[in-house]
Design a protein around this motif. Structure first.
Motif, PDB file in Angstrom:
ATOM      1  N   ALA A   9       0.831  -1.205   0.000  1.00  0.00           N
ATOM      2  CA  ALA A   9       0.000   0.000   0.000  1.00  0.00           C
ATOM      3  C   ALA A   9       0.868   1.257   0.000  1.00  0.00           C
ATOM      4  N   LEU A  10       1.963   1.225   0.738  1.00  0.00           N
ATOM      5  CA  LEU A  10       2.875   2.369   0.804  1.00  0.00           C
ATOM      6  C   LEU A  10       3.525   2.613  -0.561  1.00  0.00           C
ATOM      7  N   ILE A  11       3.985   1.557  -1.200  1.00  0.00           N
ATOM      8  CA  ILE A  11       4.585   1.701  -2.521  1.00  0.00           C
ATOM      9  C   ILE A  11       3.553   2.215  -3.520  1.00  0.00           C
ATOM     10  N   ALA A  12       2.362   1.651  -3.473  1.00  0.00           N
ATOM     11  CA  ALA A  12       1.308   2.101  -4.396  1.00  0.00           C
ATOM     12  C   ALA A  12       0.977   3.568  -4.170  1.00  0.00           C
ATOM     13  N   ALA A  13       0.975   4.003  -2.911  1.00  0.00           N
ATOM     14  CA  ALA A  13       0.634   5.390  -2.590  1.00  0.00           C
ATOM     15  C   ALA A  13       1.729   6.368  -2.987  1.00  0.00           C
ATOM     16  N   THR A  14       2.964   5.888  -3.096  1.00  0.00           N
ATOM     17  CA  THR A  14       4.083   6.801  -3.376  1.00  0.00           C
ATOM     18  C   THR A  14       4.702   6.601  -4.754  1.00  0.00           C
ATOM     19  N   LYS A 151      10.905  10.073 -19.680  1.00  0.00           N
ATOM     20  CA  LYS A 151       9.954   9.965 -18.582  1.00  0.00           C
ATOM     21  C   LYS A 151      10.648   9.283 -17.419  1.00  0.00           C
ATOM     22  N   LYS A 152      10.643   9.941 -16.278  1.00  0.00           N
ATOM     23  CA  LYS A 152      11.273   9.390 -15.091  1.00  0.00           C
ATOM     24  C   LYS A 152      10.185   8.835 -14.185  1.00  0.00           C
ATOM     25  N   THR A 153      10.353   7.602 -13.786  1.00  0.00           N
ATOM     26  CA  THR A 153       9.376   6.987 -12.900  1.00  0.00           C
ATOM     27  C   THR A 153      10.093   6.313 -11.749  1.00  0.00           C
ATOM     28  N   GLY A 154       9.387   6.163 -10.678  1.00  0.00           N
ATOM     29  CA  GLY A 154       9.930   5.474  -9.524  1.00  0.00           C
ATOM     30  C   GLY A 154       9.513   4.017  -9.524  1.00  0.00           C
ATOM     31  N   LEU A 155       9.602   3.431  -8.347  1.00  0.00           N
ATOM     32  CA  LEU A 155       9.244   2.039  -8.145  1.00  0.00           C
ATOM     33  C   LEU A 155       7.800   1.796  -8.554  1.00  0.00           C
ATOM     34  N   ARG A 156       7.567   0.725  -9.270  1.00  0.00           N
ATOM     35  CA  ARG A 156       6.227   0.350  -9.688  1.00  0.00           C
ATOM     36  C   ARG A 156       5.986  -1.097  -9.292  1.00  0.00           C
ATOM     37  N   LEU A 157       4.802  -1.370  -8.759  1.00  0.00           N
ATOM     38  CA  LEU A 157       4.407  -2.733  -8.455  1.00  0.00           C
ATOM     39  C   LEU A 157       3.635  -3.304  -9.640  1.00  0.00           C
ATOM     40  N   LYS A 158       3.920  -4.548  -9.975  1.00  0.00           N
ATOM     41  CA  LYS A 158       3.138  -5.223 -11.005  1.00  0.00           C
ATOM     42  C   LYS A 158       1.895  -5.785 -10.344  1.00  0.00           C
ATOM     43  N   ASP A 159       0.800  -5.778 -11.070  1.00  0.00           N
ATOM     44  CA  ASP A 159      -0.452  -6.301 -10.504  1.00  0.00           C
ATOM     45  C   ASP A 159      -0.374  -7.770 -10.211  1.00  0.00           C
TER      46      ASP A 159
END
Length: 159
Positions: A9-14, A151-159
């Protein structure tokens, strides 16, 4: 290392970035039913454990007026690179600096420093400052100017 439900949840929120508010950790905590202190502590632990690499601002240099962005590459004496690299990184106009292996014969560079300026002349002046700092330890250098905004992106969770 398995992620807890709170971690996910923390990763998804940030993952889209921290909220642009005065107290971003409190805002994230409010979304998750936790305190800002709990959010900060867990992110710090995730850093320490190697689950995430860093937490930092990712500015859009172009929107800030810095349209001449160049990766300066340096052929620095290997024996002095470990000492000189942190000095280059400490310069106020260097956003990041790191060592990389040479790929001879075509690529002699082993020290990289990203420079940002409002013009190529400004970036060239910054490179001159880096060259002065490196002195005789530097055999050659070049500046590779950005031609596109990535495009710069941070950590992403895979579904």
């Amino acid at each position: 290392m398995a992620l807890s439900a709170f971690d996910r949840a923390l990763i998804a929120a940030t993952q889209g970035g921290l909220p642009l508010v005065a107290r971003p950790y409190e805002a994230v905590g409010a979304m998750l039913g936790a305190s800002g202190e709990q959010v900060q502590e867990r992110l710090a632990q995730m850093l320490q454990d190697g689950l995430i690499r860093r937490i930092g601002a990712v500015p859009n240099h172009y929107r800030l007026g810095y349209t001449a962005n160049g990766m300066s590459v340096w052929d620095v004496c290997d024996e002095q690179a470990a000492e000189l690299g942190p000095r280059v990184a400490a310069l106020p106009f260097v956003s990041h600096c790191y060592r990389r292996p040479r790929h001879l014969p075509g690529w002699p560079y082993n020290l990289f420093a990203m420079l940002h300026g409002t013009s190529r002349a400004a970036v060239a002046a910054q490179a001159a400052e880096v060259a002065a700092l490196l002195g005789q330890a530097c055999r050659s250098h070049d500046i590779l100017y950005s031609t596109a905004i990535l495009k710069k992106t941070g950590l992403r969770l895979k579904d």
